[in-house]
Each structure stands twice: as C-alpha cells, then as structure tokens.
Design an enzyme around this catalytic site. Structure first.
Site, PDB file in Angstrom:
ATOM      1  N   GLU A  66      51.362   3.576  35.232  1.00  0.00           N
ATOM      2  CA  GLU A  66      51.913   4.616  34.178  1.00  0.00           C
ATOM      3  C   GLU A  66      51.254   6.050  34.402  1.00  0.00           C
ATOM      4  O   GLU A  66      52.122   6.831  34.115  1.00  0.00           O
ATOM      5  CB  GLU A  66      51.521   4.053  32.792  1.00  0.00           C
ATOM      6  CG  GLU A  66      52.562   2.840  32.584  1.00  0.00           C
ATOM      7  CD  GLU A  66      52.011   1.969  31.181  1.00  0.00           C
ATOM      8  OE1 GLU A  66      52.785   1.373  30.554  1.00  0.00           O
ATOM      9  OE2 GLU A  66      50.793   1.960  30.830  1.00  0.00           O
ATOM     10  N   LYS A  85      46.082   3.603  26.436  1.00  0.00           N
ATOM     11  CA  LYS A  85      47.169   2.840  26.985  1.00  0.00           C
ATOM     12  C   LYS A  85      46.477   1.700  28.012  1.00  0.00           C
ATOM     13  O   LYS A  85      45.519   1.830  28.407  1.00  0.00           O
ATOM     14  CB  LYS A  85      48.222   3.695  27.708  1.00  0.00           C
ATOM     15  CG  LYS A  85      49.011   4.775  26.868  1.00  0.00           C
ATOM     16  CD  LYS A  85      50.046   5.507  27.703  1.00  0.00           C
ATOM     17  CE  LYS A  85      50.651   4.778  28.817  1.00  0.00           C
ATOM     18  NZ  LYS A  85      51.481   3.715  28.017  1.00  0.00           N
TER      19      LYS A  85
END
Length: 225
Positions: A99, A90
């Site tokens: 995140e 990611k």
C-alpha cells in the site's frame, strides 16, 4: 457512501488507479466496477493484495502493474485511524508495504473511512502501529519497538482456523506495536523504519491528499490537506 463518493468524484476515463486493501477498499472496488460499467470507462488498476486483485477481476476491472505504469493517476485506500493532520495508521489488513508503495506512486491519494476511524492523535484508543518484518528479525524488532516506547509489541496471530502468525503477500510477518497516543508520528515512522529487519511501518505521514468520511447521518464529509 464514502467509497461511492470518492469513486464518482475522482475517477475519470483513461486513469491508472492504485487500489489499497481491506474491507473499506472492497466497497470502493465494487463501486468502481459498477461505475466503469455504467459509464463505459476504460481504467487500469494496480492492486495491493491478492484479496483486491481477485475482487477487481470479479468486477470486470483490468489489472496492470508498476512495471508497466510507474506513476499512477489516483490511489484509493482505507485507514485504521486518521488524525487531524490527515496522517494515518494503516496495516490492519497486513498489506501496508505494498500500500505504501502504490500510494506513494500516485499523483493523488484518496482515503476513505467511517467516522469511527477519526482521532485527535494517532494511537489513541490503543490502536496499534503495524510493522512488517522479516520473520528472522521478529525477536530483535519486538525488543527494539519496546525501547522506542511501545508499551506492548506482539506478533499478529492469524486466527480463524489458521495456526500461527499472519503472513503477508510478501512472505513476511506483522508485528503490532502499541504506543498509545503518538506525539510525533513522522519521527516514530523514521525510527521504526530504520530498524534492521523492518520492511515497512504502518505510519503514513504527509501522504493523504483528500479524505472521505462516511457518517452515521448519511453525510459524507470531505477534507483536503
């Protein structure tokens, strides 16, 4: 379709939700806004970027923070790549540090992707591992990433009219490290995270609870850890 399936199957009245970042999560936020309005739900959202915070407000969603809610019921996020163990790369949207904090704070993490993001091993097809670093530390970390096996490591440039590197919401910069297929994602995550100056690494190992995959045929595949 994957975003809509995740929202409609997992979101319940009264939940506190974590919202990842990027184009796929933007679909989920729009679906969430529509779902909340149509069903008359009350939910609170912790966004991981200014992009998603602005979009959530436009959709009429109520925002909160980790100061007010240290534990979240559900986080919905996207991924650049997913392997067979549901481990992730990611950080394509440069929000990996926030995140990882929000995803870790959630009781359940749902990842939404299209089928092009699936891989046998992370790093296939030359997908890079993003690394958020203190700007001061970039030259040092670039060299150490190559020592850890990256065949190429570069500072991510902003492009699209902005001169210079991508700057995160935390005021740091992003390095993209190209390792090729990664044999041991967990070990690489630990090694990169241990480098002085590294804020976070875009390897999310052992975190996904449920994966929603949108396919070209219109089917949504669902995989659980």
């Amino acid at each position: 379709m994957a975003a809509e399936a995740a929202v409609r199957e997992l979101v319940r009245d009264g939940m506190v939700l974590g919202l990842g970042s990027g184009s796929t999560v933007a679909y989920a936020v729009r679906c969430l806004g529509e779902f909340v309005r149509s069903e008359g739900l009350e939910v609170l959202c912790v966004p991981t970027s200014y992009q998603i915070a602005y979009l959530a407000v436009q959709e009429g969603l109520k925002l909160t923070s980790l100061e007010e809610h240290q534990e979240l019921d559900l986080a919905i996020d996207g991924a650049d790549q997913v392997d067979g163990c549901l481990d992730l790369i990611k950080g394509g949207g440069a929000a990996l540090a926030r995140e990882k904090v929000v995803d870790s704070a959630a009781r359940e993490l749902a990842i939404i992707v299209d089928e092009s993001k699936l891989a046998e091993r992370l790093g296939e097809r030359d997908v890079p591992v993003p690394v958020e670093v203190l700007p001061f530390a970039a030259p040092f970390v670039l060299r150490r990433l190559e020592e850890l096996g990256a065949h190429r490591a570069v500072i991510r440039e902003a492009g699209r009219g902005k001169v210079g590197p991508v700057v995160t919401d935390n005021g740091n910069i992003i390095l993209d490290a190209f390792f090729g297929p990664i044999e041991e994602p967990a070990e690489l995550e630990k090694a990169v995270k241990a480098l002085p100056g590294v804020v976070e690494v875009g390897l999310f190992v052992g975190m996904t609870d449920i994966l929603y995959v949108g396919t070209r045929t219109g089917e949504v595949r669902k995989l659980k850890r």
